[in-house]
Design a protein around this motif. Structure first.
Motif, PDB file in Angstrom:
ATOM      1  N   SER B  34       0.739  -1.255   0.094  1.00  0.00           N
ATOM      2  CA  SER B  34      -0.034  -0.007  -0.010  1.00  0.00           C
ATOM      3  C   SER B  34       0.980   1.377  -0.097  1.00  0.00           C
ATOM      4  O   SER B  34       2.042   1.391   0.701  1.00  0.00           O
ATOM      5  CB  SER B  34      -0.812  -0.102   1.190  1.00  0.00           C
ATOM      6  OG  SER B  34      -1.613   1.049   1.286  1.00  0.00           O
ATOM      7  N   THR B  35       0.197   2.303  -0.736  1.00  0.00           N
ATOM      8  CA  THR B  35       0.939   3.459  -0.699  1.00  0.00           C
ATOM      9  C   THR B  35       0.532   4.316   0.405  1.00  0.00           C
ATOM     10  O   THR B  35       0.882   5.577   0.587  1.00  0.00           O
ATOM     11  CB  THR B  35       0.846   4.252  -1.841  1.00  0.00           C
ATOM     12  OG1 THR B  35      -0.512   4.342  -2.338  1.00  0.00           O
ATOM     13  CG2 THR B  35       1.646   3.402  -3.266  1.00  0.00           C
ATOM     14  N   CYS B  36      -0.340   4.077   1.126  1.00  0.00           N
ATOM     15  CA  CYS B  36      -0.807   4.968   2.229  1.00  0.00           C
ATOM     16  C   CYS B  36      -0.045   4.747   3.572  1.00  0.00           C
ATOM     17  O   CYS B  36       0.607   3.794   3.656  1.00  0.00           O
ATOM     18  CB  CYS B  36      -2.354   4.340   2.909  1.00  0.00           C
ATOM     19  SG  CYS B  36      -3.602   4.652   1.722  1.00  0.00           S
ATOM     20  N   ASP B  39      -1.188   2.614   6.207  1.00  0.00           N
ATOM     21  CA  ASP B  39      -0.925   1.395   5.987  1.00  0.00           C
ATOM     22  C   ASP B  39       0.703   0.809   6.133  1.00  0.00           C
ATOM     23  O   ASP B  39       1.089  -0.141   6.779  1.00  0.00           O
ATOM     24  CB  ASP B  39      -1.399   0.811   4.627  1.00  0.00           C
ATOM     25  CG  ASP B  39      -2.542   0.816   4.467  1.00  0.00           C
ATOM     26  OD1 ASP B  39      -3.477   0.814   5.458  1.00  0.00           O
ATOM     27  OD2 ASP B  39      -3.214   1.024   3.227  1.00  0.00           O
TER      28      ASP B  39
END
Lengths: 693, 336
Positions: B34-36, B39
């Motif tokens: 994930s790029t969050c 996350d």
């Protein structure tokens, strides 16, 4: 005049006005019907002697029900039979095989053995009735069962008339109902050509088909070129096996699709005859003039039918039928108006048949041979199609022939690009489809459709199968099956001859197919999918750009691109829709997982979980949706997966929407739904499920 | 705001990965990729836990094999055949496939699994295609971490498939125990030129498509490769890179190719090269990961936008040079 020229999706330039100049520029020379190279028609009298054969493709449910349907059609003006087999039979599975749960009796009739075949043709003398069989994958056991059926009707095989499709190349290209790898599959084609040459002189050993290419999105140039190239490949294979071209070439037949571009379609059939005749003459130098003669069956386009305002389809089919007739077809199938929804009802079938009867008996169309001959426009189009196709055929020859070209994915990519461009043009409204993207009718009542009681068919087939296995000599069957294996291993024996023995002993379609599978394996083509084609048409479109932007923003919130698994379940191999959706969604910024063809619901569950997708998109065209989607959803629940969004598209009757939705399907997209609209609604569903406002 | 559908406590999550729950593993991979930012924090905790668990339990180390080659060479088909062979030997097999994604729209079509049709339906096989985000080496930045998760889930062989377009191989070679390079029939002539850079990573060389119409050409390629094999140097002393012909269609050479992998690993382990390699890899990976995070920081540093805009303006009006602008921008971020 160039500013009025229309450049359509065909890459075939059409002008607004053609004059005598156009004919001169193209070196036009008049021809005669029935004379080489047959541009005006294969026979000198054409329809003035005998009109085209009305041959409606039909089959559904059990052999008994299809048989009753055939009798009714023949009493009402139909002249030849054309059998539609269900997908289980096409793929060489008996009805009790676990992989065909959703397919039995659905898109055609379920045939498991000689016993079924006998019921199918009960009361139909096979020496008098010409029978066309659309069969490519399980071509060996089906031919064997047909021959044994005739034998037990008291008819020797040399009296049999009709056609077996037996065109495996286009299966690898677009239709996907193959079973074995390309090379052994080509051998089966040759075995059948060789067998019919010796034993069935009145039977067409192959029907070289462009129809399915057009249905998959090929424009007229591609359809023409690839069909002719397929034909040359078959002739080459038979000749290299030592057959004399004149011994089998007169029994090759063709099959083209006819779409809404009526004028182009007329030109296509005329160009096809000329191109085939000349290439055959140049490459194989036959002595018998019949060896260069292209005789063809045509079918109106199923793809052009719409689920919206289905009665409009009667008009479409009529126009397409006229195109086929002016093009000089030898036989014709006209589609029923409700086929974008499901299998045709009695009423719809009757109107489809009557369309041909009206054209044949109420108009003057049969009175004049090739009435468009000499037309500035049609002759020019004929010439242009001819030369464009010829160039493509030469390209394929340079690759090393069609088998090699297909292995390289050459024709597949061209067809796929053509399909994606066409879809984008329709979605964008550049091409009009009445009732779909223009002049939509506000209220529509759902139509009555034919519903197949799937479990009843399935049970009846299973019962017949177990009875058959109880009453036959199982040891004898075993011996014959191992003889088939042996024949597959050597190249000396004709597999069809051996299979006839097995069929006589009541080996089933599935058992015979499996015997060959043990030697060659079951093949699965590797499909590559193109990108960027759909978006090209939309480059400047604000709606497309906005949606792409929204998807990008959503990706940031999700931490990755929205991920969608696109699947086809069951034995339905038509993947035009699935592929177009894949390219379009990838162009919009989705990560798209392509599922394997012929997946079972359990396999889809495994893949969806492993790839951790947000959405499963199911494409269903063959009527298996209810059973298969329900099983899929149950499978997901069993694994405690409750947050994957399920959407479905394809040929799904509106009557089924409610049940599917209550089972957990979020959205259903009928034929003709613009992709952007579908993407918008999937986008909303994603936001609903994964983003809190 | 995103609805957080995964509330599971980290330790529970790790437990269920260890028990072989496919969904837990697959969700963990998503988390790691994930790029969050949120996350990534969770992913760090998860990984920490996973690595501790791996060390504590003394798992038999997984065999990590990188498989690369030019587009169209038949990587997926080879992996399908090899994977089936490994299952028959009793291994549990995990395949991580990295697909290229289009730079224009950010979407991709992940079709590798279609080419692994038999393998993908096997209970003991796990296949996860990942879109290759635009990071170092073309391999997703998370691959290293994902391998540890797969190891925890009990997979005994991990096969990493990457598209070989020249610059990826190094990155893959840096994270696997053995790097297998597939060659196209007919590529022998180019061997001494452009492919040298790639070849030096290869521990095992294969020539694919020893079948049908390409068989003759493949045999020739095999021969010409073998005749020039002394040009291929390997950093493991006295190790001669094996060159083997395979056919995924006819399934020939598959078990030989696996024997070559195990033989290389044995030799490498016996002289301590293996351990050395893993250490080097960790160093390399640390460097790359730092670079990755740095880039990410650079792109997401909101406070820098006004400065960036100002510098751009000055640059475009000709007040400062591009070089000056870029240096000034980077300096100011460092001082922040």
């Amino acid at each position: 005049m160039s500013e009025f020229s229309s450049q359509d999706a065909e890459h075939l330039q059409k002008k607004a006005l053609y004059t005598a100049d156009d004919l001169n520029k193209r070196g036009f020379k008049p021809q005669r019907p029935g004379k080489f190279p047959y541009r005006m028609g294969p026979y000198d009298t054409m329809y003035t002697g005998r009109p085209w054969t009305i041959r409606q493709y039909a089959g559904f449910s059990t052999a008994e029900e299809s048989n009753a349907f055939y009798h009714d059609a023949l009493e009402n003006g139909q002249k030849g039979l054309s059998v539609a087999f269900d997908l289980a039979t096409h793929r060489g599975y008996d009805s009790d095989h676990p992989r065909v749960v959703g397919d039995v009796g659905k898109a055609g009739v379920a045939i498991d053995s000689v016993e079924d075949m006998k019921l199918l043709f009960k009361g139909i003398p096979l020496n008098k009735m010409s029978v066309s069989m659309t069969m490519n994958g399980a071509v060996i056991p089906v031919m064997a069962a047909y021959i044994v059926t005739a034998e037990e009707q008291g008819i020797s095989q040399d009296q049999l008339r009709g056609t077996i499709q037996n065109d495996i190349l286009k299966e690898f290209m677009v239709r996907n109902t193959y079973i074995y790898p390309p090379n052994p599959s080509m051998r089966l084609v040759s075995d059948i050509i060789d067998y019919t040459r010796q034993h069935m002189p009145k039977f067409n050993s192959i029907s070289i088909s462009g129809y399915h290419m057009q249905e998959a999105g090929a424009n007229e140039v591609l359809e023409l070129a690839f069909t002719i190239a397929d034909g040359l490949e078959y002739v080459g294979a038979a000749v290299s096996r030592g057959l004399d071209v004149d011994e089998f070439a007169p029994r090759l037949s063709f099959f083209f699709g006819i779409g809404m571009n009526m004028l182009t379609e007329i030109a296509k059939l005329r160009a096809a005859r000329e191109l085939w005749a000349e290439l055959m003459q140049d490459l194989f130098e036959p002595q018998n003039p019949k060896s260069t003669m292209l005789r063809t069956h045509c079918q109106t386009s199923g793809w052009s039918l719409t689920a919206q305002d289905p009665l409009n389809n009667i008009v479409r089919t009529t126009i397409e039928a006229i195109g086929a007739i002016f093009g000089g077809t030898q036989s014709l199938h006209t589609n029923s108006y409700d086929e974008a929804l499901s299998l045709p009802t009695e009423t719809a079938s009757r109107i489809a048949r009557n369309t041909q009867l009206i054209l044949q008996e109420e108009t003057d169309m049969t009175h004049i041979i090739d009435p468009f001959a000499g037309s500035y426009a049609i002759e020019s189009l004929t010439h242009d199609l001819y030369s464009k196709a010829k160039k493509l055929v030469a390209e394929i020859t340079a690759i090393g022939g069609m088998t090699q070209a297909i292995k390289n994915g050459f024709p597949q990519k061209k067809i796929e690009a053509s399909a994606a461009i066409r879809q984008a043009r329709i979605d964008k409204g550049i091409e009009t489809i009445v009732g779909v993207n223009k002049y939509k009718s506000p209220d529509q009542e759902p139509m009555d459709v034919r519903n197949i009681d799937h479990s009843r068919v399935s049970q009846s087939q299973k019962r017949k199968l177990s009875l058959l296995k109880k009453n036959r000599d199982n040891e004898l069957v075993k011996t014959h099956l191992s003889a088939i294996e042996k024949a597959a291993k050597s190249s000396k024996l004709n597999i069809l001859s051996v299979a006839i023995e097995a069929a006589r002993a009541r080996a089933t379609i599935g058992e015979i197919s499996e015997a060959l599978e043990r030697v060659w394996g079951r093949y699965n083509a590797h499909h590559s999918t193109i990108k960027g084609v759909y978006s090209k048409v939309y480059e400047q479109d604000s709606e497309f750009k906005q949606l792409k932007e929204k998807v990008l923003n959503l990706s940031k919130l999700l931490g990755r691109q929205p991920r969608m698994l696109i699947v086809k379940m069951g034995q339905d191999g038509h993947n035009r829709g699935a592929k177009i959706i894949a390219t379009a969604f990838a162009d919009l910024g989705f990560d798209v997982d392509m599922g394997s063809l012929f997946s079972t619901p359990d396999e889809v569950v495994k893949q969806a979980i492993e790839n951790d997708v947000h959405i499963i998109g199911i494409s269903s065209l063959a009527g298996g949706h209810k059973t298969l989607i329900t099983t899929l959803i149950e499978g997901l629940k069993k694994q405690n997966v409750d947050d994957i969004i399920i959407v479905a598209g394809g040929v799904i009757p509106e009557q089924d929407y409610a049940q599917l939705k209550s089972d957990g399907v979020t959205a259903i997209f009928g034929p003709g739904t613009p992709i952007i609209q579908a993407a918008e609604s999937i986008f909303e569903a994603l936001k609903d499920r994964f983003i809190s406002s | 705001m995103r609805k957080n559908s995964v509330h599971t406590a980290i330790s529970k999550w790790i437990n269920s990965i260890e028990k072989g729950q496919i969904r837990s593993l697959s969700r963990a991979i998503t988390l790691v990729e994930s790029t969050c930012i949120e996350d990534q924090n969770r992913a760090r905790d998860l990984l920490d836990g996973a690595l501790k668990r791996l060390n504590k339990n003394g798992h038999t180390p997984t065999i990590r094999v990188g498989i690369s080659g030019p587009p169209g060479v038949g990587k997926s088909s080879y992996i399908e055949s090899l994977g089936m062979h490994l299952l028959s030997l009793g291994f549990r097999v995990c395949v991580l496939a990295v697909d290229p994604s289009s730079r224009v729209s950010g979407g991709s079509i992940l079709g590798d699994k279609i080419r692994m049709e038999r393998l993908s339906t096997q209970v003991n096989a796990f296949i996860r295609p990942s879109p290759s985000q635009q990071v170092l080496g073309g391999v997703t930045h998370a691959t290293q971490s994902i391998m540890s998760l797969c190891e925890l889930a009990g997979y005994s062989v991990i096969l990493i498939e990457t598209v070989g377009i020249g610059q990826n191989e190094g990155a893959v070679a840096d994270m696997v125990d053995c790097f297998v390079l597939l060659n196209q029939p007919g590529s022998g002539d180019e061997l001494q030129g452009i492919k040298r850079g790639v070849l030096e990573f290869a521990d095992v060389l294969l020539v694919n498509k020893m079948d049908g119409a390409t068989k003759y050409l493949a045999q020739q390629t095999l021969q010409s490769l073998r005749s020039t094999s002394q040009l291929i140097t390997h950093s493991l002393k006295n190790y001669q890179v094996p060159i083997i012909g395979v056919s995924s269609v006819e399934e020939t050479g598959i078990s030989e190719s696996w024997q070559a992998v195990t033989k290389f690993l044995e030799q490498a382990t016996s002289i301590g090269y293996y351990e050395h390699k893993r250490q080097m890899q960790q160093k390399q990976w640390f460097k790359k990961l730092s670079e990755f995070y740095w880039l990410q920081y650079l792109h997401s540093a909101k406070h820098s936008t006004p400065l960036k805009n100002m510098l751009l303006k000055e640059m475009q009006s000709g007040k400062i040079s591009i070089l000056e602008a870029a240096q000034e921008f980077t300096r100011s971020l460092l001082n922040n």
